[in-house]
Design a protein around this motif. Structure first.
Motif, PDB file in Angstrom:
ATOM      1  N   ILE A 141       0.739   1.397 -11.302  1.00 35.10           N
ATOM      2  CA  ILE A 141       1.001   0.278 -11.119  1.00 35.10           C
ATOM      3  C   ILE A 141       1.817  -0.064  -9.834  1.00 35.10           C
ATOM      4  O   ILE A 141       2.710   0.903  -9.226  1.00 35.10           O
ATOM      5  CB  ILE A 141       2.248  -0.070 -12.345  1.00 35.10           C
ATOM      6  CG1 ILE A 141       1.540  -0.239 -13.737  1.00 35.10           C
ATOM      7  CG2 ILE A 141       2.701  -1.614 -11.861  1.00 35.10           C
ATOM      8  CD1 ILE A 141       2.446  -0.630 -14.687  1.00 35.10           C
ATOM      9  N   MET A 142       1.247  -1.072  -8.877  1.00 36.07           N
ATOM     10  CA  MET A 142       1.969  -1.145  -7.897  1.00 36.07           C
ATOM     11  C   MET A 142       2.501  -2.474  -7.455  1.00 36.07           C
ATOM     12  O   MET A 142       1.860  -3.345  -8.052  1.00 36.07           O
ATOM     13  CB  MET A 142       0.941  -0.823  -6.720  1.00 36.07           C
ATOM     14  CG  MET A 142      -0.329  -1.685  -6.650  1.00 36.07           C
ATOM     15  SD  MET A 142      -1.624  -1.327  -5.124  1.00 36.07           S
ATOM     16  CE  MET A 142      -2.902  -1.973  -5.683  1.00 36.07           C
ATOM     17  N   VAL A 143       3.801  -2.722  -6.891  1.00 39.54           N
ATOM     18  CA  VAL A 143       4.207  -3.964  -6.552  1.00 39.54           C
ATOM     19  C   VAL A 143       4.003  -4.420  -5.291  1.00 39.54           C
ATOM     20  O   VAL A 143       3.933  -3.699  -4.488  1.00 39.54           O
ATOM     21  CB  VAL A 143       5.863  -3.822  -6.959  1.00 39.54           C
ATOM     22  CG1 VAL A 143       6.037  -3.697  -8.539  1.00 39.54           C
ATOM     23  CG2 VAL A 143       6.485  -2.952  -6.089  1.00 39.54           C
ATOM     24  N   ARG A 144       4.099  -5.872  -5.113  1.00 41.45           N
ATOM     25  CA  ARG A 144       4.005  -6.150  -3.563  1.00 41.45           C
ATOM     26  C   ARG A 144       4.966  -5.804  -2.860  1.00 41.45           C
ATOM     27  O   ARG A 144       6.069  -5.366  -3.308  1.00 41.45           O
ATOM     28  CB  ARG A 144       3.935  -7.825  -3.843  1.00 41.45           C
ATOM     29  CG  ARG A 144       5.014  -8.245  -4.359  1.00 41.45           C
ATOM     30  CD  ARG A 144       4.822  -9.841  -5.045  1.00 41.45           C
ATOM     31  NE  ARG A 144       5.274 -10.736  -3.916  1.00 41.45           N
ATOM     32  CZ  ARG A 144       5.049 -12.055  -3.946  1.00 41.45           C
ATOM     33  NH1 ARG A 144       4.669 -12.977  -4.963  1.00 41.45           N
ATOM     34  NH2 ARG A 144       5.700 -12.899  -2.913  1.00 41.45           N
ATOM     35  N   SER A 145       4.850  -5.794  -1.468  1.00 47.04           N
ATOM     36  CA  SER A 145       5.705  -4.958  -0.611  1.00 47.04           C
ATOM     37  C   SER A 145       6.955  -5.797  -0.497  1.00 47.04           C
ATOM     38  O   SER A 145       8.053  -4.951  -0.055  1.00 47.04           O
ATOM     39  CB  SER A 145       4.914  -5.083   0.818  1.00 47.04           C
ATOM     40  OG  SER A 145       4.945  -6.639   1.040  1.00 47.04           O
ATOM     41  N   ASP A 146       7.152  -6.897  -0.985  1.00 45.89           N
ATOM     42  CA  ASP A 146       8.576  -7.670  -0.858  1.00 45.89           C
ATOM     43  C   ASP A 146       9.244  -7.552  -2.198  1.00 45.89           C
ATOM     44  O   ASP A 146      10.243  -8.214  -2.483  1.00 45.89           O
ATOM     45  CB  ASP A 146       8.387  -9.169  -0.328  1.00 45.89           C
ATOM     46  CG  ASP A 146       7.638  -9.797  -0.997  1.00 45.89           C
ATOM     47  OD1 ASP A 146       6.962  -9.384  -1.991  1.00 45.89           O
ATOM     48  OD2 ASP A 146       7.742 -11.054  -0.945  1.00 45.89           O
ATOM     49  N   ILE A 198      -7.924  -8.000  -5.852  1.00 42.41           N
ATOM     50  CA  ILE A 198      -6.553  -7.591  -6.312  1.00 42.41           C
ATOM     51  C   ILE A 198      -5.823  -7.229  -5.058  1.00 42.41           C
ATOM     52  O   ILE A 198      -4.676  -7.806  -4.617  1.00 42.41           O
ATOM     53  CB  ILE A 198      -6.473  -6.512  -7.157  1.00 42.41           C
ATOM     54  CG1 ILE A 198      -6.963  -6.941  -8.606  1.00 42.41           C
ATOM     55  CG2 ILE A 198      -5.095  -6.003  -7.218  1.00 42.41           C
ATOM     56  CD1 ILE A 198      -7.157  -5.949  -9.592  1.00 42.41           C
ATOM     57  N   ILE A 199      -6.399  -6.437  -4.134  1.00 41.67           N
ATOM     58  CA  ILE A 199      -5.735  -5.917  -2.732  1.00 41.67           C
ATOM     59  C   ILE A 199      -5.629  -7.247  -1.930  1.00 41.67           C
ATOM     60  O   ILE A 199      -4.307  -7.336  -1.429  1.00 41.67           O
ATOM     61  CB  ILE A 199      -6.449  -4.960  -2.040  1.00 41.67           C
ATOM     62  CG1 ILE A 199      -6.795  -3.588  -3.142  1.00 41.67           C
ATOM     63  CG2 ILE A 199      -5.856  -4.621  -0.838  1.00 41.67           C
ATOM     64  CD1 ILE A 199      -5.354  -3.149  -3.323  1.00 41.67           C
ATOM     65  N   THR A 200      -6.238  -8.101  -1.908  1.00 36.34           N
ATOM     66  CA  THR A 200      -6.215  -9.373  -0.872  1.00 36.34           C
ATOM     67  C   THR A 200      -5.238 -10.296  -1.471  1.00 36.34           C
ATOM     68  O   THR A 200      -4.335 -10.809  -0.857  1.00 36.34           O
ATOM     69  CB  THR A 200      -7.403 -10.048  -0.646  1.00 36.34           C
ATOM     70  OG1 THR A 200      -8.153 -10.495  -1.965  1.00 36.34           O
ATOM     71  CG2 THR A 200      -8.504  -9.248   0.099  1.00 36.34           C
ATOM     72  N   SER A 201      -5.047 -10.501  -2.850  1.00 39.06           N
ATOM     73  CA  SER A 201      -4.086 -11.349  -3.565  1.00 39.06           C
ATOM     74  C   SER A 201      -2.796 -10.429  -3.488  1.00 39.06           C
ATOM     75  O   SER A 201      -1.652 -11.430  -3.401  1.00 39.06           O
ATOM     76  CB  SER A 201      -4.664 -11.220  -5.004  1.00 39.06           C
ATOM     77  OG  SER A 201      -5.858 -11.868  -5.267  1.00 39.06           O
ATOM     78  N   LEU A 202      -2.658  -9.344  -3.525  1.00 38.45           N
ATOM     79  CA  LEU A 202      -1.308  -8.515  -3.159  1.00 38.45           C
ATOM     80  C   LEU A 202      -0.797  -8.853  -1.869  1.00 38.45           C
ATOM     81  O   LEU A 202       0.202  -9.474  -1.400  1.00 38.45           O
ATOM     82  CB  LEU A 202      -1.237  -7.115  -3.405  1.00 38.45           C
ATOM     83  CG  LEU A 202      -1.089  -6.751  -4.777  1.00 38.45           C
ATOM     84  CD1 LEU A 202      -1.402  -5.141  -4.837  1.00 38.45           C
ATOM     85  CD2 LEU A 202       0.240  -6.981  -5.251  1.00 38.45           C
ATOM     86  N   GLN A 203      -1.866  -8.851  -0.678  1.00 44.59           N
ATOM     87  CA  GLN A 203      -1.287  -9.106   0.628  1.00 44.59           C
ATOM     88  C   GLN A 203      -1.004 -10.506   0.644  1.00 44.59           C
ATOM     89  O   GLN A 203      -0.371 -10.779   1.698  1.00 44.59           O
ATOM     90  CB  GLN A 203      -2.688  -8.734   1.266  1.00 44.59           C
ATOM     91  CG  GLN A 203      -2.761  -8.927   2.920  1.00 44.59           C
ATOM     92  CD  GLN A 203      -3.823  -8.443   3.815  1.00 44.59           C
ATOM     93  OE1 GLN A 203      -4.711  -8.036   3.176  1.00 44.59           O
ATOM     94  NE2 GLN A 203      -3.577  -8.583   5.064  1.00 44.59           N
ATOM     95  N   ALA A 204      -1.635 -11.362   0.147  1.00 41.90           N
ATOM     96  CA  ALA A 204      -1.446 -12.787   0.400  1.00 41.90           C
ATOM     97  C   ALA A 204      -0.101 -13.140  -0.559  1.00 41.90           C
ATOM     98  O   ALA A 204      -0.012 -14.454  -0.631  1.00 41.90           O
ATOM     99  CB  ALA A 204      -2.612 -13.805  -0.091  1.00 41.90           C
TER     100      ALA A 204
END
Length: 393
Positions: A141-146, A198-204
């Motif tokens: 499980i990873m969370v967004r950077s902020d 998923i990766i682009t959604s996390l980035q955005a």
């Protein structure tokens, strides 16, 4: 595609300095060279095999080694040919196996189980579990950077209550994520999507977290789009990749089927004993990844506090009790999702005879897996550059 800055001949020397320690079992005492030295072509006429190799998750990166090093040439009947198809998702592998466009398939644990439920269309069996891990390859499980900084993985899971979480439907990540949230009594808003989305959604910042597999997770972290938060190892769970074969292929070409598994065994010892060369093989196929990132995705130690195991990879091949239990849990999970209606696994879903024969003929113990690789902090790469072992961190 970018070129490799150093020749593999030079890297072999350095690779010898970065061999990983192994646990004291008979199979773990074997080496890539000791297995390679036993290679000889299988009996029978030349055959043509269609199969696939995986880049979208580390659980089948041994297939990249088999392809790039052409290990199969030493084991299959002389003159045989192998056609490799690059796959990024599991369902196309199932489709090709059913249609006999592939005779051998590599696929994650849950999709592999689905393939075995198609017996009325095409008898397909799981003949080996090439790699397993305690949640190091899948279900991270990873969370967004902020996201807030968490003191530990439990705090991270609690924070996710009510948040939006992405996961590929029916995958090992889906199963492991749902297991973790159910155990902690946490309700999330599921967004079912493929890894790249998923990766682009996390980035955005369109989702708060994701349950995914390597190398997508480490790439998102290396690129600064996400942070590691929770490992399934903290909840006693595992993941796996499987090797599937069509029954008609096994019946018609049993010596070649066993020979193929021997080549796969050699590839797994190569992955352990020659990590630098392994990384360079994968870099050829994933030029957008740094070598540092690729190495970390296989061998690296996740950050403290996420509940990760000290084991990075378990090379199994034989259908051990752990592997069978994992596949049964996957079968039950997929039935709950109504992906299939089978009350129990088909009698032909698992066929451990071929890999047991391969082990015995190679002088390996067929009651045990091959070896385990512990997580490591000694990454021999910085970015794309190879550093000396003394400089590696």
């Amino acid at each position: 595609m970018s070129s490799i800055p150093r020749t593999l001949a030079v890297l072999v020397v350095t690779a010898a300095c970065t061999v990983f320690p192994t646990h004291a079992t008979d199979n773990a005492a074997a080496t890539w060279k000791s297995i390679s030295d036993k290679a000889q072509p299988a009996a029978g006429s030349a055959i043509e095999i269609n199969t696939n190799y995986w880049l979208a998750w580390t659980g089948a990166w041994d297939t990249v080694i088999m392809k790039e090093a052409k290990l199969w040439e030493k084991w299959l009947p002389k003159g045989s040919k192998v056609n490799w198809k690059r796959n990024l998702q599991g369902p196309p592998v199932i489709t090709d196996l059913v249609a006999n466009k592939q005779q051998i398939g590599y696929i994650g644990d849950n999709p592999a189980i689905v393939a075995t439920t198609k017996q009325s269309l095409a008898p397909i069996s799981i003949v080996a579990v090439n790699e397993m891990s305690p949640g190091r390859m899948c279900g991270l499980i990873m969370v967004r950077s902020d996201a807030p900084k968490f003191k530990d993985y439990r705090e991270a899971v609690k924070w996710l209550d009510g948040k939006t979480v992405g996961a590929p439907k029916g995958s090992c990540a889906d199963r492991l994520g749902q297991h973790i949230f159910k155990k902690e009594g946490v309700n999330v808003v599921w967004q079912q999507m493929q890894g790249e989305v998923i990766i682009t959604s996390l980035q955005a910042k369109r989702i708060d977290a994701a349950v995914l597999y390597e190398p997508h997770v480490s790439k998102a972290v290396f690129d600064g789009h996400a942070r590691y938060a929770v490992s399934p190892a903290a909840y006693g769970e595992q993941d796996a990749n499987a090797v599937l074969m069509r029954k008609d292929f096994i019946t018609a070409h049993r010596p070649a089927a066993v020979a193929w598994l021997k080549a796969n065994i050699e590839a797994l010892y190569f992955l352990r004993d020659r990590p630098v060369d392994t990384v360079n093989f994968i870099k050829r196929e994933l030029p957008d990844y740094t070598r540092e990132n690729i190495w970390f995705a296989i061998y690296g130690r996740p950050p403290e506090g996420i509940g990760a195991s000290q084991t990075a990879l378990k090379a199994e091949m034989v259908l051990t009790q752990d592997a069978r239990a994992l596949l049964q849990r996957g079968h039950d999970f997929l039935r709950e999702l109504k992906v299939h209606q089978e009350a129990s696994m088909h009698p032909d879903a698992l066929n451990g005879e071929l890999v047991a024969q391969a082990f015995k003929e190679l002088g390996l113990d067929p009651t045990k897996g091959l070896y385990e690789i512990p997580v490591s902090d000694r990454n021999p790469f910085k970015g794309d550059d190879l550093v000396t072992p003394a400089q590696a961190k």
